[in-house]
Design an enzyme around this catalytic site. Sequence first.
Site, PDB file in Angstrom:
ATOM      1  N   HIS A   1       0.863  -1.199   0.000  1.00  0.00           N
ATOM      2  CA  HIS A   1       0.000   0.000   0.000  1.00  0.00           C
ATOM      3  C   HIS A   1       0.891   1.239   0.000  1.00  0.00           C
ATOM      4  O   HIS A   1       1.235   1.785   1.038  1.00  0.00           O
ATOM      5  CB  HIS A   1      -0.929  -0.032   1.229  1.00  0.00           C
ATOM      6  CG  HIS A   1      -1.968   1.056   1.234  1.00  0.00           C
ATOM      7  ND1 HIS A   1      -3.142   0.948   1.953  1.00  0.00           N
ATOM      8  CD2 HIS A   1      -2.019   2.264   0.634  1.00  0.00           C
ATOM      9  CE1 HIS A   1      -3.853   2.042   1.801  1.00  0.00           C
ATOM     10  NE2 HIS A   1      -3.186   2.870   1.006  1.00  0.00           N
TER      11      HIS A   1
ATOM     12  N   HIS B   1       1.179   4.769  -2.535  1.00  0.00           N
ATOM     13  CA  HIS B   1       0.769   5.554  -3.712  1.00  0.00           C
ATOM     14  C   HIS B   1       2.038   6.212  -4.218  1.00  0.00           C
ATOM     15  O   HIS B   1       2.637   7.034  -3.509  1.00  0.00           O
ATOM     16  CB  HIS B   1      -0.251   6.619  -3.319  1.00  0.00           C
ATOM     17  CG  HIS B   1      -1.485   6.050  -2.691  1.00  0.00           C
ATOM     18  ND1 HIS B   1      -2.650   5.848  -3.401  1.00  0.00           N
ATOM     19  CD2 HIS B   1      -1.729   5.615  -1.432  1.00  0.00           C
ATOM     20  CE1 HIS B   1      -3.561   5.331  -2.588  1.00  0.00           C
ATOM     21  NE2 HIS B   1      -3.033   5.174  -1.390  1.00  0.00           N
TER      22      HIS B   1
ATOM     23  N   HIS C   1      -9.577   0.887  -1.254  1.00  0.00           N
ATOM     24  CA  HIS C   1      -9.556   1.557   0.039  1.00  0.00           C
ATOM     25  C   HIS C   1     -10.977   1.475   0.599  1.00  0.00           C
ATOM     26  O   HIS C   1     -11.946   1.820  -0.094  1.00  0.00           O
ATOM     27  CB  HIS C   1      -9.189   3.027  -0.118  1.00  0.00           C
ATOM     28  CG  HIS C   1      -7.740   3.288  -0.383  1.00  0.00           C
ATOM     29  ND1 HIS C   1      -7.054   2.694  -1.403  1.00  0.00           N
ATOM     30  CD2 HIS C   1      -6.847   4.082   0.266  1.00  0.00           C
ATOM     31  CE1 HIS C   1      -5.792   3.128  -1.377  1.00  0.00           C
ATOM     32  NE2 HIS C   1      -5.645   3.968  -0.367  1.00  0.00           N
TER      33      HIS C   1
ATOM     34  N   GLU D   1     -11.375   3.493   5.845  1.00  0.00           N
ATOM     35  CA  GLU D   1     -10.373   4.447   6.358  1.00  0.00           C
ATOM     36  C   GLU D   1     -11.152   5.536   7.101  1.00  0.00           C
ATOM     37  O   GLU D   1     -11.021   5.683   8.308  1.00  0.00           O
ATOM     38  CB  GLU D   1      -9.547   5.014   5.206  1.00  0.00           C
ATOM     39  CG  GLU D   1      -8.462   6.003   5.643  1.00  0.00           C
ATOM     40  CD  GLU D   1      -7.712   6.644   4.462  1.00  0.00           C
ATOM     41  OE1 GLU D   1      -8.222   6.607   3.325  1.00  0.00           O
ATOM     42  OE2 GLU D   1      -6.607   7.202   4.704  1.00  0.00           O
TER      43      GLU D   1
ATOM     44  N   ASP E   1       1.704   4.091   2.692  1.00  0.00           N
ATOM     45  CA  ASP E   1       0.637   4.896   2.074  1.00  0.00           C
ATOM     46  C   ASP E   1       1.213   6.045   1.241  1.00  0.00           C
ATOM     47  O   ASP E   1       1.326   5.900   0.022  1.00  0.00           O
ATOM     48  CB  ASP E   1      -0.340   5.403   3.143  1.00  0.00           C
ATOM     49  CG  ASP E   1      -1.735   5.658   2.604  1.00  0.00           C
ATOM     50  OD1 ASP E   1      -1.992   5.365   1.432  1.00  0.00           O
ATOM     51  OD2 ASP E   1      -2.591   6.150   3.384  1.00  0.00           O
ATOM     52  N   ASP E   2       1.538   7.163   1.874  1.00  0.00           N
ATOM     53  CA  ASP E   2       2.073   8.339   1.172  1.00  0.00           C
ATOM     54  C   ASP E   2       3.263   8.858   1.975  1.00  0.00           C
ATOM     55  O   ASP E   2       3.161   9.865   2.683  1.00  0.00           O
ATOM     56  CB  ASP E   2       0.986   9.417   1.061  1.00  0.00           C
ATOM     57  CG  ASP E   2      -0.219   8.923   0.291  1.00  0.00           C
ATOM     58  OD1 ASP E   2      -0.161   8.905  -0.949  1.00  0.00           O
ATOM     59  OD2 ASP E   2      -1.209   8.521   0.936  1.00  0.00           O
TER      60      ASP E   2
HETATM   61  N1  HPA Z   1      -6.696   7.423   1.125  1.00  0.00           N
HETATM   62  C1  HPA Z   1      -7.429   7.647   0.032  1.00  0.00           C
HETATM   63  N2  HPA Z   1      -6.893   8.068  -1.103  1.00  0.00           N
HETATM   64  C2  HPA Z   1      -5.581   8.252  -1.168  1.00  0.00           C
HETATM   65  C3  HPA Z   1      -4.779   8.056  -0.079  1.00  0.00           C
HETATM   66  C4  HPA Z   1      -5.369   7.605   1.135  1.00  0.00           C
HETATM   67  O1  HPA Z   1      -4.726   7.383   2.187  1.00  0.00           O
HETATM   68  N3  HPA Z   1      -3.521   8.338  -0.467  1.00  0.00           N
HETATM   69  C5  HPA Z   1      -3.569   8.691  -1.761  1.00  0.00           C
HETATM   70  N4  HPA Z   1      -4.820   8.657  -2.191  1.00  0.00           N
HETATM   71 ZN    ZN Z   2      -3.810   4.698   0.443  1.00  0.00          ZN
END
Ligand code: HPA
Ligand code: ZN
Length: 344
Positions: A23, A25, A203, A206, A284-285
Site C-alpha cells: 500500500h 501511492h 480503500h 479508512e 501509504d504516502d
Molecule cells: N486514502 C485515500 N486516497 C488516497 C490516499 C489515502 O490514504 N492516499 C492517496 N490517495
Molecule cells: Zn492509500
Amino acid sequence: MHQPQDSEALDALVKRLPKCELHIHIEGSLEPELMFTLAQRNGVKLPYDSVEALRRAYQFTKLQDFLDIYYQGMSVLITEQDFYDLAWAYLLRAKADNVRHVEMFFDPQGHTSRGVAFGTVVDGLTRAISEARRELGVDAHLIMCFLRHLDEGDAHKTLDEALPHRDKIIGVGLDSSEVGHPPSKFQHVFRRARDAGLFPVAHAGEEGPPQYVWEALDLLGVGRVDHGNRSLEDDSLVARLARERMALTVCPLSNLRLRVVQDLTQHPLRRMMDKGLMVTINSDDPAYFGGYVNQNFNAVGGALKLTREEIVAIVRNSFTASLLPQAAKDAAQAEIDRVLAEQT
Ligand code: HPA
Ligand code: ZN
C-alpha cells in the site's frame, strides 16, 4: 522471547527482515525536494517559496486536507522522465528498507485530467521498475487506482486507456475521497477489470463505514482491503475477514497524520491482530506522512509494544498477501527463517 522489543532491537529486526510493501501511492512518495526540482524543470509554479514552507503546509485534520495538497503536488509530474524519477527515488528507498517486492498504486486520472498521456505515466513508472529489478533486486508491479470522487464513466474511460498497457499493470484499486463515494458506485468497472484479469483491491473503512468494506468484498470482489480500520466496528464483518484470511493493508503513520487515530498507542492494529485478522504494515504516502515502511513498523511497533513474534508475523503476512508466485513466497518465508536463526 515474548517481551516487547526495545527500540534499538525493534529497529534492527525490522531492517534485517525482507518485506513486501502493498500500500504505497507512488505520487505520495514525491518528496518536497524532488517536487521543487521538477517544478523548476517544467516551469510549474508552486504556491510555496521553499521546501520548508511546503513541509509546514503538511498539517492535516482529515483525508480531504491531504488530498487537496497531494493533487496539487502531482501537478509537477509531466514528462516520462518525471515519472521515472519519482518511481526510482521510491525504489531506492524501498531497497534501503529491505523491501523486496512492491505492489505500487498510481492515480492515472490525476495526470490524464491535466493533459498528461496515460502512456507517459505508465512508461516512466515501468522504466524505473525494470531498472530496479535489474539493478536493485527490488521487484515492483503497478496497481492502477480509480479516483472515487469522479464518476464511474470516467473510470471506464481510464480502464479503456489502460487495456493496451495490460501487460504492465497487475491490478486495480479505488482511492481518493471515501465518504459519499461507496464502492457500489464502481461495481461495473471493477467487473470489467476483473474480467480482464486485473486483481481488485479498494480503500475501504479508512474514514468510511463498515458498510463500505462489505461492498468492497461483495460488489467489487476485492482480494485485499486497503486500510479497513473501521471494520472493527462490525463483529460479523471482522468474523468474515478473519475466516477468509482477507489481508488488510494498514498504514499507521498515515492514520496518525490524517487523524484516523488520535495516537499510535490507540492504533487498531493490536485489536485487529487479537481478532485474527491478516494485517500488513505499509507507508501509504510516505513523503507526506513522515515515514517509509520501516518507520511505520518502528513507530507502531514501539507504541503498541509489539513482540518480535508479532513483528515477524506481520512481515510474513506481507508476502502471503502479495501477488508473488507461491515458489517466491516460500523462498521469502525461508529467508525470514534464516534471518531469525542468525539473530541473537
Ligand atoms: N486514502 C485515500 N486516497 C488516497 C490516499 C489515502 O490514504 N492516499 C492517496 N490517495
Ligand atoms: Zn492509500
